[in-house]
Design an enzyme around this catalytic site. Sequence first.
Site, PDB file in Angstrom:
ATOM      1  N   TYR A  98      94.268  -9.009 -51.135  1.00 37.00           N
ATOM      2  CA  TYR A  98      94.978 -10.022 -51.939  1.00 37.00           C
ATOM      3  C   TYR A  98      96.442  -9.664 -52.157  1.00 37.00           C
ATOM      4  CZ  TYR A  98      90.058 -10.306 -53.477  1.00 37.00           C
ATOM      5  OH  TYR A  98      88.691 -10.342 -53.540  1.00 37.00           O
ATOM      6  N   ARG A 117      85.891  -8.765 -64.882  1.00 39.23           N
ATOM      7  CA  ARG A 117      87.133  -7.982 -64.845  1.00 39.23           C
ATOM      8  C   ARG A 117      87.613  -7.543 -66.241  1.00 39.23           C
ATOM      9  NH1 ARG A 117      90.840  -8.839 -60.547  1.00 39.23           N
ATOM     10  NH2 ARG A 117      89.878 -10.877 -60.292  1.00 39.23           N
ATOM     11  N   CYS A 131      93.539   3.309 -39.961  1.00 37.27           N
ATOM     12  CA  CYS A 131      94.422   2.876 -38.875  1.00 37.27           C
ATOM     13  C   CYS A 131      94.701   1.381 -38.935  1.00 37.27           C
ATOM     14  CB  CYS A 131      93.794   3.260 -37.539  1.00 37.27           C
ATOM     15  SG  CYS A 131      93.418   4.999 -37.513  1.00 37.27           S
ATOM     16  N   GLU A 132      95.305   0.938 -40.017  1.00 38.98           N
ATOM     17  CA  GLU A 132      95.732  -0.451 -40.161  1.00 38.98           C
ATOM     18  C   GLU A 132      96.959  -0.471 -41.065  1.00 38.98           C
ATOM     19  OE1 GLU A 132      93.170  -3.645 -40.975  1.00 38.98           O
ATOM     20  OE2 GLU A 132      91.367  -2.601 -40.348  1.00 38.98           O
TER      21      GLU A 132
HETATM   22  N1  LLP Z   1      80.936 -15.783 -62.564  1.00 42.84           N
HETATM   23  C1  LLP Z   1      80.984 -16.156 -61.285  1.00 42.84           C
HETATM   24  C2  LLP Z   1      80.105 -17.219 -60.817  1.00 42.84           C
HETATM   25  C3  LLP Z   1      81.880 -15.517 -60.413  1.00 42.84           C
HETATM   26  O1  LLP Z   1      81.935 -15.911 -59.147  1.00 42.84           O
HETATM   27  C4  LLP Z   1      82.725 -14.490 -60.898  1.00 42.84           C
HETATM   28  C5  LLP Z   1      83.669 -13.806 -60.010  1.00 42.84           C
HETATM   29  C6  LLP Z   1      82.618 -14.123 -62.238  1.00 42.84           C
HETATM   30  C7  LLP Z   1      81.714 -14.791 -63.058  1.00 42.84           C
HETATM   31  C8  LLP Z   1      83.442 -13.022 -62.847  1.00 42.84           C
HETATM   32  O2  LLP Z   1      84.796 -13.286 -62.841  1.00 42.84           O
HETATM   33  P1  LLP Z   1      85.823 -12.320 -63.581  1.00 42.84           P
HETATM   34  O3  LLP Z   1      85.541 -12.424 -65.064  1.00 42.84           O
HETATM   35  O4  LLP Z   1      85.600 -10.938 -63.111  1.00 42.84           O
HETATM   36  O5  LLP Z   1      87.140 -12.847 -63.230  1.00 42.84           O
HETATM   37  N2  LLP Z   1      87.277  -9.588 -55.688  1.00 42.84           N
HETATM   38  C9  LLP Z   1      88.218 -10.369 -56.471  1.00 42.84           C
HETATM   39  C10 LLP Z   1      87.559 -11.146 -57.584  1.00 42.84           C
HETATM   40  C11 LLP Z   1      86.446 -12.041 -57.110  1.00 42.84           C
HETATM   41  C12 LLP Z   1      85.785 -12.788 -58.227  1.00 42.84           C
HETATM   42  C13 LLP Z   1      84.551 -13.462 -57.757  1.00 42.84           C
HETATM   43  N3  LLP Z   1      83.815 -14.136 -58.769  1.00 42.84           N
HETATM   44  C14 LLP Z   1      89.306  -9.437 -56.989  1.00 42.84           C
HETATM   45  O6  LLP Z   1      89.266  -8.253 -56.689  1.00 42.84           O
HETATM   46  O7  LLP Z   1      90.231  -9.885 -57.657  1.00 42.84           O
END
Ligand code: LLP
Length: 418
Positions: free
Chosen positions: A320, A280, A346-347
């Site tokens: 979320y 992210r 449609c939600e």
């Molecule tokens: N490493 C592992 C093992 C992970 O499961 C994840 C994210 C990351 C790294 C990267 O994390 P980040 O730096 O992006 O926070 N769909 C959700 C976020 C799901 C994150 C899943 N794992 C959202 O839109 O907020």
Amino acid sequence: MPAFDYHAHELYCEDVPLAKIAADVGTPVYVYSRGEIERAYRAFDAALEGIPHEICYAVKANSTLGVLGVLVQLGAGADIVSAGELYRWLRAGGVASSVVFSGVGKTEGEMKIALDAGIGCFNIESAEELAVLDRVAQSVGKRARISIRVNPDVDPETHPYISTGLKQNKFGVAMAEARGLFREAAGRPGLHVVGVDCHIGSQLTKTSPFSDAIARLVELVQGLGKDGIKITHVDIGGGLGIDYGKGDTVPSPAEYGQAVRAGLAPLSSLGIKLVTEPGRVIVGGAGALITRVLYRKNNEAKHFTIVDAAMNDLMRPALYNSYHPIRPVERPDREVCPTDVVGPICETGDFFARDRALPTLDAGELLCIGAAGAYGAAMSSNYNSRPRAAEVLVDGASFTVIRARESYEHLLAGERLA
Ligand code: LLP
């Protein structure tokens, strides 16, 4: 200068008016700033200066080929969670040796593909997976480099769906069992233990959970040393949050780097490499979803702005209840009033914002839904048989369509009448 900014009353990405992209490519469209991806990557890298480290970009955050290509050029490695992500990474020009493979449910087929490609490390998440990888590696005459992902039981204080380092979560191996499992792994002929790993959650807005998790990893590495198991890298996962414009404060990469440096200090004489898996924080702020207003309406007390993007394009608000900044692409300085920004699906969960203060826009006007570079396009779907949006990468005054808008034929790809 921010990547998405107004130049006299008109919103641009770098030096390209968003209205021009919308006119040329249509809407909805994801727009990414190459400059912002590069800036964010370099800031993260600089924050870890002085610690031998490798940045394994979490491909799941945004796995569009053209985005991966930028990361490859920056020198990133990759954190993958499927053979599909490995396929994308290699097709983008990435090298296999800087890939770490995370996830609780790797299949034997995926293990074989990853062994064949020669990835850097498997992050093992259970005793059963360990045994399967040992067998699979031996069957193809290889030794798999592994780390074991531990569950440090640390509260990341984030949304429950994206917390991963608590003992009630499915991820990793309990601290109490970890040392025994490392000893078992060290004795298996198909495995070569190289690292310890954890990832406690995503969108973390404090550094203390990282510090707590690192302290537990350090203790583990020291214990393993006593067992005669030499660790060459410590992987602390990803998770650093970004500012979604709701007034949240997030640690800067520099603050994060300081916490990591302090946490790892007890290991500094051991020549251990730090591996991180940020997603992210690298791409989140670099992307926006541009959508066009279709209709306005009032239902009793509420005003709705109906746009041509929907939850299939960006599902974070629906999933979320997450907040994304929304700005009009033209003339931001108009009087505002509260409106729900909603899509055509449609939600009732198909919304981007509720009671958001925005100018009353006319049909045909454009809105920019910001901070959508991470987990936007990557989580999009064809729900309601909506072709997926186009994606565009801006570089200075020019832009490239890095993913064409899907066609109706694409919707039926692989399908047939019985
Ligand atoms: N490493 C592992 C093992 C992970 O499961 C994840 C994210 C990351 C790294 C990267 O994390 P980040 O730096 O992006 O926070 N769909 C959700 C976020 C799901 C994150 C899943 N794992 C959202 O839109 O907020």
